[in-house]
Design an enzyme around this catalytic site. Structure first.
Site, PDB file in Angstrom:
ATOM      1  N   ASN A  88       1.568  -0.064  -5.666  1.00 25.41           N
ATOM      2  CA  ASN A  88       2.158  -0.846  -6.848  1.00 25.41           C
ATOM      3  C   ASN A  88       2.639   0.068  -8.019  1.00 25.41           C
ATOM      4  O   ASN A  88       3.777  -0.184  -8.220  1.00 25.41           O
ATOM      5  CB  ASN A  88       0.950  -1.465  -7.602  1.00 25.41           C
ATOM      6  N   ASP A 120       3.296  -7.359  -4.700  1.00 27.88           N
ATOM      7  CA  ASP A 120       2.996  -8.907  -4.351  1.00 27.88           C
ATOM      8  C   ASP A 120       3.619  -9.101  -2.946  1.00 27.88           C
ATOM      9  O   ASP A 120       3.039 -10.106  -2.227  1.00 27.88           O
ATOM     10  CB  ASP A 120       3.729  -9.590  -5.094  1.00 27.88           C
ATOM     11  N   GLU A 145      -6.375  -6.951  -4.163  1.00 31.24           N
ATOM     12  CA  GLU A 145      -5.677  -6.705  -2.566  1.00 31.24           C
ATOM     13  C   GLU A 145      -6.944  -7.202  -1.831  1.00 31.24           C
ATOM     14  O   GLU A 145      -6.899  -6.745  -0.722  1.00 31.24           O
ATOM     15  CB  GLU A 145      -5.302  -5.415  -2.713  1.00 31.24           C
TER      16      GLU A 145
END
Lengths: 438, 242
Positions: free
Chosen positions: A314, A323, A349
C-alpha cells in the site's frame, strides 16, 4: 419485468388490449334481458292462445251449444210438421183433420220456423199443400205421392239441421283443438328455448367466468417471484381481465422486491472489494459448519491467511494496487479451494477459512497449494508488471472445539508462520496453549 | 291456530245457517191457464210455466213458492215487489219493460184468433183475458170484447155463447183446439203475426232485484242446455217451443 419474461408468458393479456372487453354485469344484464324479453314474448303468445281457447269455449258455451240445441228443436218441429201432415192426410174425420191441420199451421207460423229460409219455405209449402184439398174430398194417389216427396224433404231437412248443429260444434272443437295443439307446440318451443338459454348461460358462465377464475386461482397458487410470468389468457370479461392485469403487475412487483432483497442480502453478507463473504457472514457460515461437524463427529479445520508485507504494498504502490492485490488473491482463493470450503475477508489483508470434512493435514495441503499458486501466479498490475506477493497461513484443528478457540489457535499458528519468516503454512499443535502475548 | 279454526268454523256455520234460512222466492203463477199453468186432477199446480219455474229455482239453488195470481195483476204485483218474479209468459212490450225487469226470452209466440164460421174480427164479442196483450190489442182495435180472468173461462164463454170468438196466445190456443168440448162449435182459426200479438216471451222480475234477473237468465240458459227445458216442453206442448 424482462422481455424474456413477457415472452415466456405466452398469451400475455396486456398485449391483447385491442380485444374489446365486456363488463360481466353488462353481459349478464343483456343476456338476462334478452332471455326475459323472449320468455315474456312467448308467454304473451301462450296467453293469446289460451285466450283463443277460452274464447272458443265461451263461444261453445254461449252460442254454439244453444244454437245447436235450437237447430235440434227446429228439426224436431219439422218432424212434428211431417207427422202432423201425415195425420191431416190420413184423418178419418173432419175434427181430427182440423186438429192436425191447426197444429201444422201453428208450426208453419212459428217464429222459430222462420229463422231459417229453408225451413220457412218448406213449412209454407207443406202448409199450402195440406190446406189445398178441400174438406171432404178424398185424398188422391197423386196427393199421397206428392206428400211422400214433401215428407222426404222434411226428413232430410230435419237431418240437415241436426247435422249442422253437430258440424258447428265439431268446427268449434277443431278450432279449439288446433289452438290447444298450437299452444302445446309453443310451450314445447318455450321449454326448448329456456333450455337453450340456460345452457348458453351456463356455458358463458363457465367459459368466461368460472374457468378464468380457476386459472387465476392456479396462477395465484403457483405465483413465484423467482419464476417466469404465469401464462394468462386474454379474458373477454373486463373484470377478469382487470384481475389478470393486476396479477401481472403484482408479479412484476414481487420480482422487483426479490431483486432488491437479493441485492441487500449480497451487500449484507459480501465484502464489497473482494466479493468474498464478510467477516460476520463468514462467522455465521463457520458456526453452521462447526455445528454440523460436531453433530456428526466429522473433522473440520479452520485457517487464517495474511498477505505478507501488505502495508508496504500500500505504501509503495498505493491503495489502488493494494486493493487489486486483494481482489487477485480473493480470485485465486475462490479458484483454488473446493466448493465446500468457506472463505471470508476477516479484516484488512487477513482472510479466514473453514474446511469441512477436512483433517488438519488435508487442510495443510490445501493451504500449501494456495500458497504455491499465489507464488506461481502473482497479481498482475494494470501496467502489465507483476507484483510478487506471498501469504502466511495458520491452521488449526477445530474438531471438537468451538469456533472462537479454533480461530485463536489458527491465529497463533499464523503468528508462528509470520515469525518463522512468512510465506508458509503452519498447523497449530493440538496441545498448544493460549496465544502468548506478542 | 286453534282460535283461527274456531273463527273459521263459526263463520262457516253462520254462512250455512244464513243459507239455510234464506227465504223462499215468492213466484207469481197463473192458474186455470192450461197447458201453461193449471191445477191437475190431483189438485196440484202444474203446467209448462210452473214446471219451468221449479227447474229455474233448482238451477239457482233456491226454494220457490208459487202463488197463483190473475194475469191482470201479474205486472202490478211484480212491479210492487210483492213477488220476486212471475212464471208467466209475457210478451216483452215497452210498457211492461218500463215497470218490471224482463228476463231473456225463453220462447217466442204468436196469437190465434178463434171464431165461429163466417165471423169477422170486430163484428162479434171476442173473449180475451184481462192483462194480456190480446185484450189490449182487441181494445186498441175497438172490437167488442169479453174480458175474462183466466184462459180457462174462454171455453165456457164460447160454449155458452157469451163470446163468438177468442184471441189467445199460441200455447193456450193449441190446448183450446184440442179441447173436445169446442169441436161442435166448428171454430175456425186464424194465426196472427202482428208484432203486438207475437214476439219474445219473457219472465217478469221484481225491478228492485237486478241480481235475481241475472241469476234467472243464467238459469234459463242452463236448463235449456241440460235438457230440462225440452223435457218439460214435451210434457205439455206437442211441439218444441223456441
Amino acid at each position: 419485468m424482462s422481455t424474456d419474461d413477457r415472452k415466456s408468458a405466452g398469451r400475455y393479456p396486456l398485449a391483447a388490449d385491442a380485444v374489446r372487453r365486456w363488463p360481466a354485469g353488462t353481459v349478464l344484464a343483456v343476456l338476462g334481458s334478452v332471455f326475459a324479453l323472449v320468455a315474456v314474448s312467448l308467454v304473451v303468445l301462450l296467453a293469446v292462445d289460451q285466450r283463443m281457447v277460452t274464447d272458443v269455449v265461451a263461444r261453445l258455451h254461449d252460442e254454439t251449444v244453444p244454437w245447436t240445441l235450437e237447430r235440434q228443436r227446429l228439426a224436431r218441429n219439422l218432424e212434428e210438421l211431417r207427422l202432423g201432415g201425415q195425420r191431416v192426410l190420413t184423418a178419418t174425420d173432419e175434427v181430427s183433420r182440423e186438429d192436425a191441420l191447426f197444429l201444422v199451421r201453428i208450426l208453419a207460423a212459428h217464429p222459430g220456423m222462420g229463422e231459417d229460409p229453408r225451413t220457412a219455405a218448406l213449412a209454407a209449402e207443406v202448409e199450402r199443400f195440406l190446406v189445398k184439398p178441400p174438406a171432404g174430398r178424398p185424398v188422391s194417389a197423386a196427393d199421397l205421392k206428392a206428400w211422400e216427396a214433401l215428407s222426404a224433404r222434411l226428413r232430410l231437412l230435419a237431418d240437415d239441421l241436426s247435422v249442422e248443429g253437430g258440424q258447428r260444434v265439431s268446427a268449434e272443437l277443431d278450432r279449439m283443438s288446433a289452438a290447444v295443439e298450437q299452444t302445446r307446440y309453443k310451450l314445447l318451443f318455450n321449454l326448448v328455448l329456456v333450455g337453450a338459454f340456460l345452457g348458453s348461460f351456463l356455458f358463458i358462465l363457465r367459459r368466461y367466468l368460472i374457468q378464468p377464475l380457476q386459472r387465476i386461482h392456479g396462477v395465484l397458487t403457483s405465483l413465484d417471484a423467482r419464476g417466469p410470468l404465469p401464462a394468462l389468457s386474454s379474458a373477454p370479461m373486463a373484470e377478469i381481465h382487470a384481475v389478470e392485469e393486476a396479477i401481472v403487475r403484482f408479479h412484476a412487483t414481487l420480482r422487483e422486491n426479490e431483486d432488491v432483497r437479493r441485492k441487500l442480502e449480497r451487500l449484507a453478507t459480501t465484502d464489497g472489494l473482494t466479493g468474498l463473504a464478510n467477516r460476520r457472514h463468514f462467522l455465521g457460515q463457520a458456526a453452521e459448519e462447526m455445528a454440523r461437524a460436531r453433530r456428526y463427529g466429522r473433522p473440520i479445520t479452520v485457517g487464517l491467511a495474511d498477505l505478507d508485507h501488505f502495508k508496504q504494498v500500500n505504501d509503495r504502490f498505493g491503495h489502488a494496487v493494494g486493493d487489486h492485490v486483494l481482489q487477485s488473491f480473493a480470485t485465486l482463493v475462490a479458484e483454488t479451494l473446493r466448493q465446500t470450503d468457506r472463505v471470508g475477508r476477516y479484516g484488512g489483508e487477513e482472510f479466514a477459512f473453514i474446511f469441512p470434512e477436512t483433517t488438519p493435514e488435508e487442510a495443510l495441503r490445501l493451504a500449501g497449494r494456495l500458497r504455491e499458486r499465489l507464488a506461481a501466479a502473482p497479481p498482475l498490475l494494470p501496467d502489465g508488471s507483476v507484483l510478487p506477493v506471498t501469504v502466511s497461513i495458520g491452521l488449526a484443528d477445530a474438531t471438537g472445539r468451538d469456533l472462537e478457540e479454533s480461530l485463536a489457535q489458527a491465529d497463533i499458528a499464523l503468528y508462528q508462520a509470520k515469525g518463522s519468516g512468512r510465506d508458509r503454512c503452519v498447523l497449530a499443535s493440538q496441545d498448544a496453549g493460549p496465544d502468548p502475548q506478542p | 291456530m286453534i282460535l283461527r279454526c274456531l273463527v273459521v268454523t263459526l263463520a262457516l256455520m253462520c254462512s250455512l245457517h244464513g243459507h239455510a234460512a234464506e227465504k223462499a222466492l215468492r213466484v207469481a203463477v197463473l192458474n186455470h191457464s192450461p197447458p201453461m199453468s193449471y191445477t191437475d186432477d190431483a189438485g196440484v199446480l202444474t203446467g209448462f210455466n210452473v214446471e219451468i219455474m221449479y227447474a229455474l229455482c233448482e238451477a239457482m239453488g233456491v226454494k220457490c213458492e208459487p202463488v197463483p195470481v190473475t194475469l191482470e195483476r201479474v205486472v202490478d204485483v211484480v212491479a210492487a215487489g210483492e213477488f220476486d218474479f212471475a212464471a208467466v209468459s209475457l210478451l216483452s212490450t215497452p210498457e211492461r219493460r218500463a215497470r218490471v225487469l224482463m228476463s231473456k226470452p225463453y220462447y217466442r209466440s204468436i196469437s190465434v184468433w178463434f171464431a165461429r164460421p163466417g165471423v169477422v174480427p170486430g163484428g162479434v164479442s171476442s173473449a180475451v183475458v184481462r192483462g194480456g196483450v190480446q185484450a189490449r190489442y182487441v181494445q186498441a182495435q175497438g172490437w167488442k170484447s169479453l174480458l175474462l180472468d183466466s184462459h180457462g173461462e174462454v171455453v165456457t164463454a164460447l160454449l155458452r155463447g157469451h163470446a163468438e170468438a177468442a184471441l189467445l196466445p199460441m200455447a193456450t190456443a193449441v190446448a183450446l183446439q184440442q179441447d173436445s168440448r169446442i169441436h161442435p162449435l166448428g171454430l175456425t182459426t186464424t194465426l196472427l203475426r202482428d208484432p203486438q200479438l207475437a214476439g219474445d216471451v219473457c219472465l217478469s222480475v221484481n225491478p228492485r232485484t237486478p241480481e235475481l234477473l241475472a241469476r234467472l237468465n243464467e238459469a234459463i240458459d242452463r236448463i235449456k242446455r241440460d235438457g230440462r227445458f225440452d223435457r218439460i216442453n214435451s210434457r205439455f206442448i206437442p211441439f218444441r217451443l223456441q
